[in-house]
Design an enzyme around this catalytic site. Structure first.
Site, short mmCIF file in Angstrom:
data_model
loop_
_atom_site.label_atom_id
_atom_site.label_comp_id
_atom_site.label_asym_id
_atom_site.label_seq_id
_atom_site.Cartn_x
_atom_site.Cartn_y
_atom_site.Cartn_z
N SER A 143 0.99 -1.24 -0.14
CA SER A 143 0.18 -0.10 -0.15
C SER A 143 0.89 1.26 0.07
CB SER A 143 -0.87 -0.01 1.35
OG SER A 143 -1.63 1.19 1.46
N TYR A 156 -2.92 -1.37 9.46
CA TYR A 156 -3.03 -1.92 8.14
C TYR A 156 -1.77 -1.71 7.63
CZ TYR A 156 -4.39 -1.97 3.28
OH TYR A 156 -4.33 -2.36 1.75
#
Length: 251
Positions: A143, A156
């Protein structure tokens, strides 16, 4: 010889776009899904309409106890559909969004993120490696949030950071087999991921669009074709890299 790729979490979003892009590049695909069997069948049908072969298999990427039976299902699909005992490419895409500020993140949330995005990637790759052809490719999804921080995404982003480190070690350990391993790190993308916030909430979409040099949030087809191209021979010398595909987010 036609290449065979396994793309996890390919019934929707980035995984679907990746699977379709691989087919457009002339490859065959084994896709996985957790609950969206109907959507997975639709992806298979779309791939077959291009003249390529595809199989959909169920997989819970966060439950390693299911990996031996999944591996057996892969072996069966390879034998029955392709008359082969190996596949060529693995795209570890399956995932979910679970966001909260650090002060309010629960152990259950944390464990789910670790199990799906890191532990699952580690042990699924381990389980499938004996059935992967030498000279293959692995792409792990990370990400843009490992580089640009945004409140609520700490857990995350942390597990995605772990995946980036894992990719380096995989590249080192698998180099003797000619297997290249890279990480693709998308920016904010308009999908149903994380409840569809980037796609459906104009305020969230606008925040990420303003952070991006190209002035918009990303779309699944901004990512899938890039991953498909990374699997090809034109990128055979790209290895152990983190490649951000974000339209210039947070620069």
């Amino acid at each position: 010889m036609t290449t065979i790729a396994i793309v996890t979490g390919a019934s929707r979003g980035l995984g679907r776009s990746t699977a379709l892009a691989i087919a457009r590049h002339g490859g065959d695909v084994i896709i996985t899904y957790q609950t969206r069997a109907e959507d997975a069948r639709s992806v298979v049908a779309d791939i077959q309409a291009m003249g390529r072969k595809a199989v959909a298999l169920p997989l819970d990427a966060g439950d390693i106890t299911g990996f031996p039976s999944f591996t057996e299902a892969v072996k069966t699909a390879l034998r029955d559909t392709w008359r082969r005992d190996t596949f060529d490419h693995l795209v570890n895409n399956a995932g979910h969004g679970d966001y909260a500020p650090i002060a309010h993140t629960t152990e259950a949330q944390f464990d789910r993120l670790v199990n799906v995005h890191f532990k699952g990637v580690f042990f699924l790759t381990q389980a499938l490696l004996p059935h992967m052809a030498d000279g293959g490719r692995i792409v792990n999804l990370s990400s843009g949030l490992t580089r640009v921080s945004f409140p609520g995404y700490a857990a995350y982003a942390a597990v995605k950071g772990a995946v980036e480190v894992l990719s380096h070690y995989l590249a080192k350990e698998l180099g003797g087999r000619g297997i290249a391993v890279n990480t693709v790190a998308p920016g904010a993308i308009e999908t149903d991921f994380g409840g569809g916030a980037v796609r459906d909430d104009p305020q969230v979409n606008g925040i990420f669009a303003a952070m991006t040099a190209l002035g918009r949030a990303g779309l699944p087809d901004d990512i899938g074709p890039m991953i498909a191209s990374l699997l090809g021979e034109d990128h055979r010398w790209v290895n152990a890299q983190r490649i951000e595909v974000s339209g210039g987010q947070g620069i």
